[in-house]
Design a protein around this motif. Structure first.
Motif, short mmCIF file in Angstrom:
data_model
loop_
_atom_site.label_atom_id
_atom_site.label_comp_id
_atom_site.label_asym_id
_atom_site.label_seq_id
_atom_site.Cartn_x
_atom_site.Cartn_y
_atom_site.Cartn_z
N LEU A 23 0.83 -1.21 0.00
CA LEU A 23 0.00 0.00 0.00
C LEU A 23 0.86 1.26 0.00
CD1 LEU A 23 -2.84 -0.93 2.54
CD2 LEU A 23 -2.97 -0.86 0.04
N LEU A 24 1.91 1.25 0.79
CA LEU A 24 2.82 2.39 0.84
C LEU A 24 3.51 2.61 -0.50
CD1 LEU A 24 4.24 4.60 2.50
CD2 LEU A 24 5.95 2.89 3.12
N MET A 25 4.01 1.54 -1.09
CA MET A 25 4.73 1.66 -2.37
C MET A 25 3.82 2.14 -3.49
SD MET A 25 7.87 0.92 -1.71
CE MET A 25 8.59 0.62 -3.29
N CYS A 26 2.53 1.88 -3.39
CA CYS A 26 1.58 2.30 -4.42
C CYS A 26 1.01 3.69 -4.16
CB CYS A 26 0.43 1.29 -4.51
SG CYS A 26 0.94 -0.30 -5.16
N SER A 27 1.38 4.30 -3.05
CA SER A 27 0.85 5.63 -2.75
C SER A 27 1.42 6.65 -3.73
CB SER A 27 1.17 6.03 -1.31
OG SER A 27 2.56 6.29 -1.18
N PRO A 28 0.66 7.69 -4.05
CA PRO A 28 1.13 8.69 -5.02
C PRO A 28 2.47 9.33 -4.64
CG PRO A 28 -1.22 8.96 -4.63
CD PRO A 28 -0.72 7.94 -3.64
N ALA A 29 2.68 9.63 -3.38
CA ALA A 29 3.93 10.29 -2.96
C ALA A 29 5.14 9.39 -3.20
CB ALA A 29 3.85 10.68 -1.49
N VAL A 30 5.00 8.11 -2.85
CA VAL A 30 6.12 7.18 -3.04
C VAL A 30 6.32 6.89 -4.52
CG1 VAL A 30 6.97 4.86 -2.52
CG2 VAL A 30 5.86 6.19 -0.74
N GLU A 31 5.25 6.71 -5.27
CA GLU A 31 5.38 6.49 -6.72
C GLU A 31 6.08 7.67 -7.38
OE1 GLU A 31 1.63 5.52 -8.53
OE2 GLU A 31 1.93 3.39 -8.14
N HIS A 32 5.75 8.88 -6.95
CA HIS A 32 6.40 10.07 -7.51
C HIS A 32 7.90 10.05 -7.21
CE1 HIS A 32 7.10 14.16 -8.80
NE2 HIS A 32 7.65 14.42 -7.63
N ARG A 33 8.24 9.72 -5.97
CA ARG A 33 9.66 9.67 -5.59
C ARG A 33 10.41 8.60 -6.39
NH1 ARG A 33 12.55 8.39 0.11
NH2 ARG A 33 14.61 8.99 -0.58
N ILE A 34 9.80 7.43 -6.54
CA ILE A 34 10.43 6.35 -7.29
C ILE A 34 10.64 6.78 -8.74
CG2 ILE A 34 10.04 4.03 -8.25
CD1 ILE A 34 8.66 3.34 -5.57
N ASN A 35 9.63 7.39 -9.34
CA ASN A 35 9.75 7.84 -10.73
C ASN A 35 10.84 8.90 -10.88
OD1 ASN A 35 7.76 6.09 -11.63
ND2 ASN A 35 6.13 7.58 -11.34
N THR A 36 10.96 9.79 -9.89
CA THR A 36 12.00 10.81 -9.92
C THR A 36 13.38 10.18 -9.87
OG1 THR A 36 10.54 12.39 -8.84
CG2 THR A 36 12.88 12.87 -8.74
N VAL A 37 13.55 9.19 -9.01
CA VAL A 37 14.84 8.50 -8.89
C VAL A 37 15.16 7.76 -10.19
CG1 VAL A 37 16.05 6.62 -7.72
CG2 VAL A 37 14.79 8.32 -6.39
N ILE A 38 14.17 7.09 -10.75
CA ILE A 38 14.39 6.36 -12.01
C ILE A 38 14.78 7.32 -13.12
CG2 ILE A 38 13.19 5.05 -13.83
CD1 ILE A 38 11.62 3.65 -11.57
N GLU A 39 14.12 8.46 -13.17
CA GLU A 39 14.44 9.46 -14.19
C GLU A 39 15.87 9.96 -14.03
OE1 GLU A 39 13.03 13.95 -15.03
OE2 GLU A 39 11.42 12.46 -14.99
N LYS A 40 16.29 10.24 -12.80
CA LYS A 40 17.67 10.70 -12.55
C LYS A 40 18.68 9.63 -12.93
CE LYS A 40 16.69 14.06 -8.93
NZ LYS A 40 16.84 14.39 -7.52
N LEU A 41 18.37 8.39 -12.61
CA LEU A 41 19.28 7.30 -12.97
C LEU A 41 19.37 7.14 -14.47
CD1 LEU A 41 18.32 4.60 -10.29
CD2 LEU A 41 20.43 5.95 -10.39
N SER A 42 18.26 7.31 -15.16
CA SER A 42 18.26 7.21 -16.63
C SER A 42 19.08 8.32 -17.25
CB SER A 42 16.83 7.28 -17.17
OG SER A 42 16.09 6.19 -16.72
N LEU A 43 19.01 9.53 -16.67
CA LEU A 43 19.79 10.65 -17.18
C LEU A 43 21.28 10.43 -16.95
CD1 LEU A 43 17.59 13.68 -16.05
CD2 LEU A 43 17.86 12.77 -18.36
N ASN A 44 21.63 9.80 -15.83
CA ASN A 44 23.03 9.53 -15.53
C ASN A 44 23.61 8.46 -16.45
OD1 ASN A 44 23.19 11.43 -13.50
ND2 ASN A 44 22.69 9.99 -11.89
#
Length: 55
Positions: A31-52
């Protein structure tokens, strides 16, 4: 009475943590991992990793 304070360091991998969770804890984690705040954070980290990766 005297008090003894001791600090311990315990390394636990994500896989070990998940395997040690009860069914209820695993459901709460889901439930926590599917919450909008956590999903946003995960997507932000994935995006930063992709840029790197494009260095």
């Amino acid at each position: 009475m005297p008090t003894l304070n001791k600090q311990f360091t315990l390394e636990v991998t994500p896989e070990q943590f998940i395997r040690a969770c009860s069914n209820q804890e695993l459901y709460e984690l889901h439930l926590l991992m599917c919450s909008p705040a956590v999903e946003h954070r995960i997507n932000t980290v994935i995006e930063k990793l992709s840029l790197n990766d494009g260095k």
